[in-house]
Design a protein around this motif. Sequence first.
Motif, PDB file in Angstrom:
ATOM      1  N   ARG A   4      28.375   3.451  35.407  1.00  0.00           N
ATOM      2  CA  ARG A   4      28.229   2.246  36.496  1.00  0.00           C
ATOM      3  C   ARG A   4      26.804   1.464  36.292  1.00  0.00           C
ATOM      4  O   ARG A   4      26.617   0.422  35.978  1.00  0.00           O
ATOM      5  CB  ARG A   4      28.554   2.729  37.760  1.00  0.00           C
ATOM      6  N   ARG A   5      25.739   2.337  35.884  1.00  0.00           N
ATOM      7  CA  ARG A   5      24.371   1.906  35.862  1.00  0.00           C
ATOM      8  C   ARG A   5      24.202   1.348  34.615  1.00  0.00           C
ATOM      9  O   ARG A   5      23.499   0.381  34.518  1.00  0.00           O
ATOM     10  CB  ARG A   5      23.349   3.113  35.892  1.00  0.00           C
ATOM     11  N   VAL A   6      24.898   1.833  33.631  1.00  0.00           N
ATOM     12  CA  VAL A   6      24.814   1.178  32.276  1.00  0.00           C
ATOM     13  C   VAL A   6      25.683  -0.308  32.380  1.00  0.00           C
ATOM     14  O   VAL A   6      25.215  -1.260  31.926  1.00  0.00           O
ATOM     15  CB  VAL A   6      25.603   1.926  30.997  1.00  0.00           C
ATOM     16  N   GLU A   7      26.688  -0.568  32.802  1.00  0.00           N
ATOM     17  CA  GLU A   7      27.253  -1.858  33.146  1.00  0.00           C
ATOM     18  C   GLU A   7      26.394  -2.584  33.949  1.00  0.00           C
ATOM     19  O   GLU A   7      26.291  -3.860  33.751  1.00  0.00           O
ATOM     20  CB  GLU A   7      28.632  -1.504  33.953  1.00  0.00           C
ATOM     21  N   ILE A   8      25.706  -2.277  34.990  1.00  0.00           N
ATOM     22  CA  ILE A   8      24.671  -3.105  35.471  1.00  0.00           C
ATOM     23  C   ILE A   8      23.552  -3.599  34.790  1.00  0.00           C
ATOM     24  O   ILE A   8      23.275  -4.703  34.617  1.00  0.00           O
ATOM     25  CB  ILE A   8      24.397  -2.452  36.887  1.00  0.00           C
ATOM     26  N   ALA A   9      23.186  -2.530  33.916  1.00  0.00           N
ATOM     27  CA  ALA A   9      22.043  -2.959  32.961  1.00  0.00           C
ATOM     28  C   ALA A   9      22.500  -3.993  31.794  1.00  0.00           C
ATOM     29  O   ALA A   9      21.633  -4.890  31.772  1.00  0.00           O
ATOM     30  CB  ALA A   9      21.598  -1.497  32.214  1.00  0.00           C
TER      31      ALA A   9
ATOM     32  N   ARG B 181      23.283   2.055  23.966  1.00  0.00           N
ATOM     33  CA  ARG B 181      22.565   0.966  23.497  1.00  0.00           C
ATOM     34  C   ARG B 181      23.287  -0.295  22.535  1.00  0.00           C
ATOM     35  O   ARG B 181      23.298  -1.296  22.617  1.00  0.00           O
ATOM     36  CB  ARG B 181      21.503   1.514  22.355  1.00  0.00           C
ATOM     37  N   GLN B 182      24.287   0.293  21.863  1.00  0.00           N
ATOM     38  CA  GLN B 182      25.283  -0.623  21.192  1.00  0.00           C
ATOM     39  C   GLN B 182      25.920  -1.370  22.270  1.00  0.00           C
ATOM     40  O   GLN B 182      26.274  -2.563  21.897  1.00  0.00           O
ATOM     41  CB  GLN B 182      26.191   0.496  20.487  1.00  0.00           C
ATOM     42  N   ASN B 183      26.346  -0.645  23.227  1.00  0.00           N
ATOM     43  CA  ASN B 183      27.068  -1.461  24.177  1.00  0.00           C
ATOM     44  C   ASN B 183      26.326  -2.823  24.682  1.00  0.00           C
ATOM     45  O   ASN B 183      26.778  -3.704  24.849  1.00  0.00           O
ATOM     46  CB  ASN B 183      27.478  -0.882  25.460  1.00  0.00           C
ATOM     47  N   LEU B 184      25.063  -2.341  24.953  1.00  0.00           N
ATOM     48  CA  LEU B 184      24.018  -3.485  25.280  1.00  0.00           C
ATOM     49  C   LEU B 184      23.598  -4.343  24.269  1.00  0.00           C
ATOM     50  O   LEU B 184      23.632  -5.647  24.488  1.00  0.00           O
ATOM     51  CB  LEU B 184      22.664  -2.897  25.785  1.00  0.00           C
ATOM     52  N   MET B 185      23.387  -4.018  23.125  1.00  0.00           N
ATOM     53  CA  MET B 185      23.104  -4.826  22.016  1.00  0.00           C
ATOM     54  C   MET B 185      24.565  -5.924  21.709  1.00  0.00           C
ATOM     55  O   MET B 185      24.170  -7.019  21.396  1.00  0.00           O
ATOM     56  CB  MET B 185      23.216  -4.003  20.680  1.00  0.00           C
ATOM     57  N   TYR B 186      25.742  -5.377  21.689  1.00  0.00           N
ATOM     58  CA  TYR B 186      26.748  -6.202  21.542  1.00  0.00           C
ATOM     59  C   TYR B 186      26.923  -7.282  22.528  1.00  0.00           C
ATOM     60  O   TYR B 186      27.214  -8.352  22.418  1.00  0.00           O
ATOM     61  CB  TYR B 186      28.210  -5.422  21.775  1.00  0.00           C
ATOM     62  N   HIS B 187      26.535  -7.045  23.930  1.00  0.00           N
ATOM     63  CA  HIS B 187      26.545  -7.767  25.201  1.00  0.00           C
ATOM     64  C   HIS B 187      25.561  -8.821  24.916  1.00  0.00           C
ATOM     65  O   HIS B 187      25.627  -9.982  25.165  1.00  0.00           O
ATOM     66  CB  HIS B 187      26.306  -7.269  26.358  1.00  0.00           C
ATOM     67  N   GLY B 188      24.242  -8.446  24.304  1.00  0.00           N
ATOM     68  CA  GLY B 188      23.141  -9.474  24.071  1.00  0.00           C
ATOM     69  C   GLY B 188      23.569 -10.306  23.060  1.00  0.00           C
ATOM     70  O   GLY B 188      23.107 -11.538  23.157  1.00  0.00           O
ATOM     71  N   ALA B 189      24.155  -9.885  21.868  1.00  0.00           N
ATOM     72  CA  ALA B 189      24.813 -10.655  20.688  1.00  0.00           C
ATOM     73  C   ALA B 189      25.604 -12.077  21.448  1.00  0.00           C
ATOM     74  O   ALA B 189      25.645 -13.238  20.910  1.00  0.00           O
ATOM     75  CB  ALA B 189      25.430 -10.201  19.621  1.00  0.00           C
TER      76      ALA B 189
ATOM     77  N   GLN C 120      14.521  -1.947  28.255  1.00  0.00           N
ATOM     78  CA  GLN C 120      13.787  -1.901  29.749  1.00  0.00           C
ATOM     79  C   GLN C 120      14.674  -1.732  30.778  1.00  0.00           C
ATOM     80  O   GLN C 120      14.019  -1.138  31.717  1.00  0.00           O
ATOM     81  CB  GLN C 120      13.227  -3.450  29.539  1.00  0.00           C
ATOM     82  N   GLU C 121      15.980  -2.153  30.667  1.00  0.00           N
ATOM     83  CA  GLU C 121      16.829  -1.905  31.862  1.00  0.00           C
ATOM     84  C   GLU C 121      17.244  -0.675  32.127  1.00  0.00           C
ATOM     85  O   GLU C 121      17.191   0.059  33.156  1.00  0.00           O
ATOM     86  CB  GLU C 121      18.131  -3.075  31.468  1.00  0.00           C
TER      87      GLU C 121
END
Length: 241
Positions: free
Chosen positions: A140-145, A93-101, A116-117
């Motif tokens: 890899r799935r996390v990277e695509i998400a 989740r932290q990886n995704l949050m950082y990308h979102g920022a 959701q992803e």
Amino acid sequence: MTIEARNISFRYGNKPVLKEVGFTLTSGGFHALLGPNGAGKSTLFGLLTRLLALQQGDILLAGQSLKKQPADAMRQIGVVFQQNALDLDLSVRQNLMYHGALHGLSRKEARIRGDQELQRFGLLDRAGDAVRELNGGHRRRVEIARALLHHPSLLLLDEPTAGLDVASRRALNDHVRTLCEEDGLTVLWATHLIEEVRPQDRVLILHQGQLLADDKGLEICSADGTESLAETFESLTGGAS
């Protein structure tokens, strides 16, 4: 979203890597960029993502020039590079949050979209785990998400199954195709593995920096007089791998 490459040439010093490459991808389709190692696929991806500067030609995304309107064009792109780009010590989740920022999403919106992803990829229960605890297929799935977090229209994947076992490669390939069918996502999937390409796919065959074929796999085989895409690929590239 349509993407059009116009007369793209690129060289490293005196070495030409891409030679007048041109193509148009149709909105909502799965497109396979097939070529042996060293064909120029990663260089093309570098140009599509502005990691490399265009030397000749232009790239249009939904009519917007990557040269003249780079910010507008780049907002429409999600990308998964061959090399893993996740922070292994952060949680999923932290990886995704950082990308979102980085894409200007609020923490709340990034959290909602990220979950959701992850739900769609079957990884929501791993959201709090450090990325290094995941296997290669799940990373890899996390990277695509992550690449889909800002709702791009175009997803670029450069050898996304590198290092994965056969079952994981097949599952990832199937999932990306589902994104095309369900979300209308335009996908360019670069690979040197014939088994990741299907006869009905739109296939672009790149070899030694030149685009040798651009059509549905079945049509390319018919034009070359071969019975399978593997035979066609070997015929056009001289057996390069």
